[in-house]
Scaffold this motif. Sequence first.
Motif, mmCIF file in Angstrom:
data_model
loop_
_atom_site.group_PDB
_atom_site.id
_atom_site.type_symbol
_atom_site.label_atom_id
_atom_site.label_comp_id
_atom_site.label_asym_id
_atom_site.label_seq_id
_atom_site.Cartn_x
_atom_site.Cartn_y
_atom_site.Cartn_z
ATOM 1 N N VAL A 180 0.918 -1.112 0.155
ATOM 2 C CA VAL A 180 0.205 0.019 -0.132
ATOM 3 C C VAL A 180 0.953 1.340 -0.063
ATOM 4 C CG1 VAL A 180 -1.722 1.171 1.030
ATOM 5 C CG2 VAL A 180 -1.635 -1.234 1.303
ATOM 6 N N ASN A 181 0.820 2.128 -0.939
ATOM 7 C CA ASN A 181 1.537 3.406 -1.005
ATOM 8 C C ASN A 181 0.546 4.497 -1.586
ATOM 9 O OD1 ASN A 181 4.334 2.296 -0.823
ATOM 10 N ND2 ASN A 181 3.664 0.815 -2.377
ATOM 11 N N ALA A 182 1.103 5.790 -1.176
ATOM 12 C CA ALA A 182 0.422 6.930 -1.839
ATOM 13 C C ALA A 182 1.236 7.556 -2.648
ATOM 14 C CB ALA A 182 -0.155 7.558 -0.353
ATOM 15 N N ILE A 183 0.517 8.556 -3.522
ATOM 16 C CA ILE A 183 1.033 9.490 -4.276
ATOM 17 C C ILE A 183 0.454 10.856 -3.763
ATOM 18 C CG2 ILE A 183 1.249 10.546 -6.608
ATOM 19 C CD1 ILE A 183 0.193 7.767 -7.775
ATOM 20 N N CYS A 184 1.200 11.693 -3.692
ATOM 21 C CA CYS A 184 0.895 13.013 -3.388
ATOM 22 C C CYS A 184 1.055 13.847 -4.469
ATOM 23 C CB CYS A 184 1.593 13.518 -2.036
ATOM 24 S SG CYS A 184 1.043 12.580 -0.361
ATOM 25 N N PRO A 185 0.411 14.218 -5.283
ATOM 26 C CA PRO A 185 0.526 15.037 -6.363
ATOM 27 C C PRO A 185 0.366 16.598 -6.150
ATOM 28 C CG PRO A 185 -1.464 13.462 -7.181
ATOM 29 C CD PRO A 185 -0.841 13.481 -5.473
ATOM 30 N N GLY A 186 1.087 17.470 -6.715
ATOM 31 C CA GLY A 186 0.731 18.626 -6.881
ATOM 32 C C GLY A 186 -0.657 18.904 -7.680
ATOM 33 N N THR A 187 -0.680 20.160 -7.930
ATOM 34 C CA THR A 187 -1.859 20.487 -8.889
ATOM 35 C C THR A 187 -1.545 20.037 -10.366
ATOM 36 O OG1 THR A 187 -2.484 22.305 -7.447
ATOM 37 C CG2 THR A 187 -3.467 22.455 -9.727
ATOM 38 N N VAL A 188 -2.632 19.177 -10.694
ATOM 39 C CA VAL A 188 -2.667 18.915 -12.034
ATOM 40 C C VAL A 188 -4.030 19.627 -12.622
ATOM 41 C CG1 VAL A 188 -3.177 16.938 -13.480
ATOM 42 C CG2 VAL A 188 -1.664 16.407 -11.515
ATOM 43 N N PHE A 189 -4.006 20.330 -13.832
ATOM 44 C CA PHE A 189 -5.115 20.812 -14.332
ATOM 45 C C PHE A 189 -6.102 19.696 -14.952
ATOM 46 C CE2 PHE A 189 -7.903 23.759 -15.601
ATOM 47 C CZ PHE A 189 -7.761 24.694 -16.404
ATOM 48 N N THR A 190 -7.093 19.616 -13.864
ATOM 49 C CA THR A 190 -8.079 18.340 -14.390
ATOM 50 C C THR A 190 -9.458 19.283 -13.935
ATOM 51 O OG1 THR A 190 -8.198 17.701 -12.137
ATOM 52 C CG2 THR A 190 -6.773 16.617 -13.547
ATOM 53 N N PRO A 191 -10.811 18.847 -14.454
ATOM 54 C CA PRO A 191 -12.029 19.484 -14.051
ATOM 55 C C PRO A 191 -12.210 19.474 -12.426
ATOM 56 C CG PRO A 191 -12.106 17.655 -15.502
ATOM 57 C CD PRO A 191 -10.629 17.423 -15.149
ATOM 58 N N LEU A 192 -11.443 18.754 -11.622
ATOM 59 C CA LEU A 192 -11.624 18.972 -10.223
ATOM 60 C C LEU A 192 -10.861 20.251 -9.626
ATOM 61 C CD1 LEU A 192 -12.125 17.648 -7.261
ATOM 62 C CD2 LEU A 192 -9.648 16.854 -7.311
ATOM 63 N N MET A 193 -10.016 20.585 -10.607
ATOM 64 C CA MET A 193 -9.216 21.643 -9.829
ATOM 65 C C MET A 193 -9.526 23.030 -10.585
ATOM 66 S SD MET A 193 -7.548 20.271 -7.632
ATOM 67 C CE MET A 193 -6.947 21.828 -7.436
ATOM 68 N N GLU A 194 -10.308 22.999 -11.440
ATOM 69 C CA GLU A 194 -10.899 24.481 -12.124
ATOM 70 C C GLU A 194 -11.261 25.289 -11.256
ATOM 71 O OE1 GLU A 194 -11.887 24.336 -16.159
ATOM 72 O OE2 GLU A 194 -12.917 26.347 -16.038
ATOM 73 N N PRO A 195 -12.542 24.938 -10.159
ATOM 74 C CA PRO A 195 -13.164 25.861 -9.557
ATOM 75 C C PRO A 195 -12.093 26.562 -8.457
ATOM 76 C CG PRO A 195 -14.372 23.788 -9.712
ATOM 77 C CD PRO A 195 -13.084 23.574 -10.242
ATOM 78 N N GLY A 236 2.915 -1.615 -10.036
ATOM 79 C CA GLY A 236 3.654 -2.928 -10.672
ATOM 80 C C GLY A 236 4.663 -3.628 -9.829
ATOM 81 N N ASP A 237 5.474 -4.286 -10.517
ATOM 82 C CA ASP A 237 6.695 -5.081 -9.886
ATOM 83 C C ASP A 237 7.958 -4.109 -9.480
ATOM 84 O OD1 ASP A 237 5.853 -8.254 -11.549
ATOM 85 O OD2 ASP A 237 4.891 -7.034 -9.503
ATOM 86 N N ASP A 238 7.923 -3.099 -10.539
ATOM 87 C CA ASP A 238 9.101 -2.197 -10.155
ATOM 88 C C ASP A 238 9.208 -1.521 -8.835
ATOM 89 O OD1 ASP A 238 9.062 -0.745 -13.789
ATOM 90 O OD2 ASP A 238 9.629 -2.743 -12.948
ATOM 91 N N SER A 239 8.128 -1.501 -8.050
ATOM 92 C CA SER A 239 8.260 -0.842 -6.741
ATOM 93 C C SER A 239 8.089 -2.003 -5.895
ATOM 94 C CB SER A 239 6.647 0.179 -6.565
ATOM 95 O OG SER A 239 5.598 -0.594 -6.848
ATOM 96 N N SER A 240 8.584 -3.158 -6.077
ATOM 97 C CA SER A 240 8.271 -4.340 -5.232
ATOM 98 C C SER A 240 8.827 -4.330 -3.849
ATOM 99 C CB SER A 240 9.044 -5.702 -5.743
ATOM 100 O OG SER A 240 10.302 -5.317 -5.870
ATOM 101 N N PHE A 241 9.740 -3.283 -3.488
ATOM 102 C CA PHE A 241 10.138 -3.203 -2.041
ATOM 103 C C PHE A 241 9.576 -2.073 -1.384
ATOM 104 C CE2 PHE A 241 12.406 -4.584 1.456
ATOM 105 C CZ PHE A 241 13.225 -3.486 2.129
ATOM 106 N N LEU A 242 8.368 -1.199 -2.070
ATOM 107 C CA LEU A 242 7.856 -0.218 -1.306
ATOM 108 C C LEU A 242 6.552 -0.523 -0.849
ATOM 109 C CD1 LEU A 242 9.708 1.311 -3.833
ATOM 110 C CD2 LEU A 242 7.959 3.142 -3.604
ATOM 111 N N THR A 243 6.207 -0.286 0.378
ATOM 112 C CA THR A 243 4.999 -0.339 1.058
ATOM 113 C C THR A 243 4.905 0.694 2.043
ATOM 114 O OG1 THR A 243 3.078 -1.558 1.774
ATOM 115 C CG2 THR A 243 5.313 -1.949 2.713
ATOM 116 N N GLY A 244 3.891 1.463 2.446
ATOM 117 C CA GLY A 244 3.804 2.590 3.334
ATOM 118 C C GLY A 244 4.673 3.841 2.683
ATOM 119 N N SER A 245 4.931 3.811 1.458
ATOM 120 C CA SER A 245 5.909 5.063 0.950
ATOM 121 C C SER A 245 4.589 6.128 0.551
ATOM 122 C CB SER A 245 6.531 4.511 -0.021
ATOM 123 O OG SER A 245 7.495 3.684 0.082
ATOM 124 N N ILE A 246 5.198 7.293 0.741
ATOM 125 C CA ILE A 246 4.407 8.363 0.423
ATOM 126 C C ILE A 246 5.128 9.246 -0.632
ATOM 127 C CG2 ILE A 246 3.175 10.707 1.223
ATOM 128 C CD1 ILE A 246 2.288 8.077 2.726
#
Length: 256
Positions: A180-195, A236-246
Motif C-alpha cells: 500500500v503506497n500513496a501518491i501526493c500530487p501537486g496541482t494537475v489541471f483537471t476538472p476537479l481543480m478548475e473551481p 507493478g513489480d518495479d516498486s516491489s520493495f515499497l509499502t507505506g511509502s508517500i
Amino acid sequence: MAGKLDGRVAFITGAGSGIGRAAAELFAAEGAAVAVVDLNGEAAEETVAKVVAEGGRAVALAANVAVAADVEAAVARTVEELGGLDVLYNNAGVDSRGSVADAEEADWDRCFNVNAKGTFLCSRAAVPPLSVRGGTIINQGSVAGLVAVPNFAAYCAAKGAVVALTRSMAIDLAPRRIRVNAICPGTVFTPLMEPMLRARGDGDLEAGLAKTVAKYPIGHLGSPEEIARVALFLAGDDSSFLTGSIVTADGGMTAQ
Ligand code: 1HS
C-alpha cells in the motif's frame, strides 16, 4: 514486449476523467484489464471506449465510493467479469472550500466521505480478492495532505487522513502480500481543480493558474499522464520493495 501489468486486473476509482482516466488508459496499455469506476457512469463508459479503441479490456462501473453497498457491488462485478483483482487505485476525490473559519459543515462531510471514507470503503472491499494472489493499493493523497494550502481546510485534513491511512494499511496488509503506497500530487489541471484555480484568481482562471504555477519550482503544473506513470510504478513489480511509502509528484512544491 510484455506489459508491466500483463494478466492483472485493476480497479480505478474516479476513472471517468483526469488522472483516473489517464491511469485506466495507461494500465490497459500495459496489459491490465481495468474496472473503470466513477460516480458518472457515462464518463466511465467514455473511458472504456477509449481503452477498447486501443485494444484494451475494460468494464465501466457506476458507483459512489462513499456508499459501502455501491463499492462492494462494484468490486464483486469486477471479480466476476474480469476474473479477480490485483491493483486498487483509490483516485476518486473532491476538493473543498474555505478555511476552518468559514467552511460549510456539509462541505467538510462531503470531502471526508469521498476522499477518506471512500478510500477506506474501497480498500476494505478489495482486501479479500487482493489477498488471493497478493496485490497493490495506491491511495491518492495530495501535497495538501503534507503542507498547508490556503482556504482548503477540509481537503488538507482529508488528504492528511489518506496519508496516515496509507501507512496504517501498509503494516496491516503486509502479511496478506498487499503493498500500500500513496501518491501526493501537486496541482494537475483537471476538472476537479478548475473551481479552485478560478477562485484563486478571483474569478479569473488564467490569473489563478499563474498564481499556482508560481508555487512550482519546475515551472509548470503536472499532467494527468505524469501522475498516471507514478501510479503505474506503484501498481507493478518495479516498486516491489515499497509499502507505506508517500511519493510526492509535485514539481518541487513541497521541497521549498
Ligand atoms: C489538488 C491537488 O491535490 C493539489 S492541492 C493544491 C496545491 S496548490 O495548488 O496550492 O499548489
